[in-house]
Design a protein around this motif. Structure first.
Motif, mmCIF file in Angstrom:
data_model
loop_
_atom_site.group_PDB
_atom_site.id
_atom_site.type_symbol
_atom_site.label_atom_id
_atom_site.label_comp_id
_atom_site.label_asym_id
_atom_site.label_seq_id
_atom_site.Cartn_x
_atom_site.Cartn_y
_atom_site.Cartn_z
ATOM 1 N N PRO A 331 21.198 43.369 -22.355
ATOM 2 C CA PRO A 331 21.714 42.400 -23.333
ATOM 3 C C PRO A 331 23.126 42.742 -23.807
ATOM 4 N N GLU A 332 23.406 44.015 -24.007
ATOM 5 C CA GLU A 332 24.740 44.422 -24.460
ATOM 6 C C GLU A 332 25.803 44.095 -23.409
ATOM 7 N N GLN A 333 25.463 44.333 -22.143
ATOM 8 C CA GLN A 333 26.412 44.037 -21.066
ATOM 9 C C GLN A 333 26.692 42.542 -20.960
ATOM 10 N N MET A 334 25.658 41.718 -21.159
ATOM 11 C CA MET A 334 25.833 40.269 -21.061
ATOM 12 C C MET A 334 26.806 39.748 -22.114
ATOM 13 N N ILE A 335 26.706 40.269 -23.323
ATOM 14 C CA ILE A 335 27.572 39.802 -24.406
ATOM 15 C C ILE A 335 29.021 40.155 -24.124
ATOM 16 N N VAL A 336 29.253 41.333 -23.591
ATOM 17 C CA VAL A 336 30.617 41.733 -23.219
ATOM 18 C C VAL A 336 31.108 40.884 -22.056
ATOM 19 N N GLU A 337 30.252 40.696 -21.063
ATOM 20 C CA GLU A 337 30.627 39.974 -19.843
ATOM 21 C C GLU A 337 30.992 38.523 -20.121
ATOM 22 N N VAL A 338 30.255 37.855 -21.005
ATOM 23 C CA VAL A 338 30.518 36.434 -21.248
ATOM 24 C C VAL A 338 31.875 36.228 -21.912
ATOM 25 N N LYS A 339 32.331 37.230 -22.647
ATOM 26 C CA LYS A 339 33.639 37.130 -23.297
ATOM 27 C C LYS A 339 34.782 37.467 -22.347
ATOM 28 N N GLU A 340 34.528 38.402 -21.435
ATOM 29 C CA GLU A 340 35.590 38.858 -20.536
ATOM 30 C C GLU A 340 35.614 38.120 -19.200
ATOM 31 N N HIS A 341 34.430 37.722 -18.710
ATOM 32 C CA HIS A 341 34.344 37.034 -17.415
ATOM 33 C C HIS A 341 33.306 35.917 -17.516
ATOM 34 N N PHE A 342 33.656 34.871 -18.244
ATOM 35 C CA PHE A 342 32.704 33.782 -18.462
ATOM 36 C C PHE A 342 32.240 33.191 -17.134
ATOM 37 N N GLU A 343 30.929 32.950 -17.033
ATOM 38 C CA GLU A 343 30.364 32.332 -15.838
ATOM 39 C C GLU A 343 29.283 31.348 -16.260
ATOM 40 N N LEU A 344 29.390 30.124 -15.760
ATOM 41 C CA LEU A 344 28.392 29.109 -16.058
ATOM 42 C C LEU A 344 27.023 29.578 -15.573
ATOM 43 N N GLY A 345 26.033 29.474 -16.399
ATOM 44 C CA GLY A 345 24.710 30.012 -16.108
ATOM 45 C C GLY A 345 24.520 31.319 -16.849
ATOM 46 N N GLY A 346 25.510 32.191 -16.708
ATOM 47 C CA GLY A 346 25.488 33.436 -17.463
ATOM 48 C C GLY A 346 25.620 33.204 -18.961
ATOM 49 N N HIS A 347 26.236 32.074 -19.327
ATOM 50 C CA HIS A 347 26.425 31.782 -20.755
ATOM 51 C C HIS A 347 25.090 31.648 -21.485
ATOM 52 N N LYS A 348 24.082 31.129 -20.795
ATOM 53 C CA LYS A 348 22.756 30.998 -21.416
ATOM 54 C C LYS A 348 22.119 32.374 -21.604
ATOM 55 N N ALA A 349 22.323 33.238 -20.618
ATOM 56 C CA ALA A 349 21.802 34.598 -20.720
ATOM 57 C C ALA A 349 22.442 35.327 -21.897
ATOM 58 N N ALA A 350 23.738 35.126 -22.065
ATOM 59 C CA ALA A 350 24.444 35.765 -23.180
ATOM 60 C C ALA A 350 23.935 35.241 -24.514
#
Length: 414
Positions: A331-350
């Motif tokens: 979960p921590e990695q997802m929150i960082v990732e969505v801000k730095e490398h946004f990806e459609l689909g990943g946004h829901k995971a974040a």
């Protein structure tokens, strides 16, 4: 106290000890009957901010009606017949009308699903097709930098009518209106550019003014004009309560105001446990859609609490990128990732990860328990087992709030 929740096309029951009950978050009571197709007819006869549709279209024009896909509860089978009748009133031939299903980033439909969505009457009367992201035309770029890439059948039409239901959206503020175009019939790249703004604080549930995502969505009409909308607000049982037809902004905003009176629900305290049903079929087909109910539940939950999400997820996670994020990152990695490398689909995971930062999520679903654990959620076979486990976590002293239609209701702490 005994409760029944929608699950798939059925109901499931569970009980809460009286002393643990906090509140049930349901629609505000309004003396308004479920009106159905007749209400759509009324709205077309009394449009908002525009003439009647029959006064706008002309014989010989190519008309597209963009409507929702299988993951939405929009009753297209009740909305489309009155629109077709209004077009006929203007002399438009059925062969000049095409219904386009706004897939966004979702899967294509079977022919049986298309019939289910629009009804046999409409399916046999006009062409009904899925939008195809690979057949889009580039029309320009919004001020925010979003490419306006629109399905060619929609882009080339003489007139565009957007159909949908209005409900709260966790970063676009509200569904409906121009959302039928963006993301409905747009490319993944366009959707990703628009949705990347979800990380901004102003991109919030129930917020319209100053919301960068919604402003970007609406600006797409500058490149791909929207001639008319017909948007409905549904009861908790997914029946039409009110219809709003006319100008794509003015009619939509009136619909949003009505939605607020119905589904913004004031609460006086948050609870340690929230039992949130996605609302049953089709809202609980997959976790990608059920996440919306999960997101609304956070407004009724104390930090450190438990959300019991009741959603069958019989189609799994639905989105491959969403699944990759959920299964390969913390979960921590997802929150960082969505801000730095946004990806459609990943946004829901974040978005789910943001809740996991403050609460546990117990999932009652059809998914394999080991798989549920692999995506950082806790699996349960029944609602009762999940509720009992949540109460045990707090030594039986927690308060429990129930949200039977979590995807529709938005709690407001007063």
């Amino acid at each position: 106290m005994k409760f029944d929740l929608n699950y798939k096309k059925e109901q499931v029951s569970f009980e809460i000890p009286d002393e643990n009950y906090c509140t049930t978050i349901e629609a505000n009571p309004l003396d308004l009957p479920e009106a159905g197709r007749e209400e759509v007819v009324r709205s077309l006869q009394q449009p908002i901010g525009a003439p009647r549709l029959s006064e706008i279209v002309k014989p010989g024009e190519k008309i597209v009606i963009i409507t929702s896909d299988i993951t939405r509860p929009c009753p297209s089978y009740d909305i489309l017949p009155p629109i077709l009748d209004e077009l006929s009133l203007a002399g438009v031939r059925d062969e000049d009308v095409t219904v386009v299903f706004a897939l966004g980033s979702h899967r294509a439909h079977s022919e049986e699903e298309k019939i289910h969505l629009v009804g046999k009457e409409v399916y046999d009367r006009v062409a009904c097709i899925d939008a195809k992201a690979e057949n889009c035309i580039h029309l320009g770029q919004t001020k925010a930098g979003t490419p306006v890439d629109v399905f060619d059948v929609v882009a080339k039409a003489d007139r565009r009518i957007c159909v949908g239901n209005i409900e709260f959206h966790y970063f676009a503020g509200y569904s409906g209106g121009a959302k039928a175009i963006m993301p409905g019939v747009s490319t993944c790249a366009a959707i990703q550019a628009n949705h990347s703004m979800m990380v901004r604080d102003e991109a919030a549930t129930g917020r319209m003014e100053g919301n960068p995502v919604r402003e970007d969505i609406d600006s797409v009409a500058e490149f791909c004009p929207i001639d008319y909308i017909v948007n409905v607000v549904l009861s908790e049982h997914k029946k039409i309560l009110k219809s709003f037809a006319g100008h794509y902004i003015k009619a939509h905003r009136e619909g949003c105001k009505f939605l607020d009176t119905l589904y913004k629900v004031k609460i006086h305290e948050k609870a340690e446990i929230v039992v949130a049903s996605a609302g049953g079929y089709p809202k609980d087909l997959n976790l990608y859609q059920a996440q919306k109910g999960l997101d609304n539940s956070k407004f009724a939950l104390k930090d450190g609490g438990v959300v019991v999400l009741v959603a069958s997820c019989i189609e799994g996670l639905e989105n491959k990128k969403f699944e990759r994020w959920m299964t390969t990152m913390t979960p921590e990695q997802m929150i960082v990732e969505v801000k730095e490398h946004f990806e459609l689909g990943g946004h829901k995971a974040a978005a789910i990860s943001m809740i996991l930062q403050k609460a546990d999520i117990y999932l009652v679903s059809e998914l394999d328990p080991d798989f549920v654990r692999s995506i950082h959620l806790t699996p349960f076979a029944t609602v009762q087992e999940a509720v009992d486990a949540a109460l045990a976590k707090f030594d039986g002293k927690a308060k429990v709030t129930v949200m039977p239609f979590a995807g529709s209701t938005l709690p407001e702490l007063v």
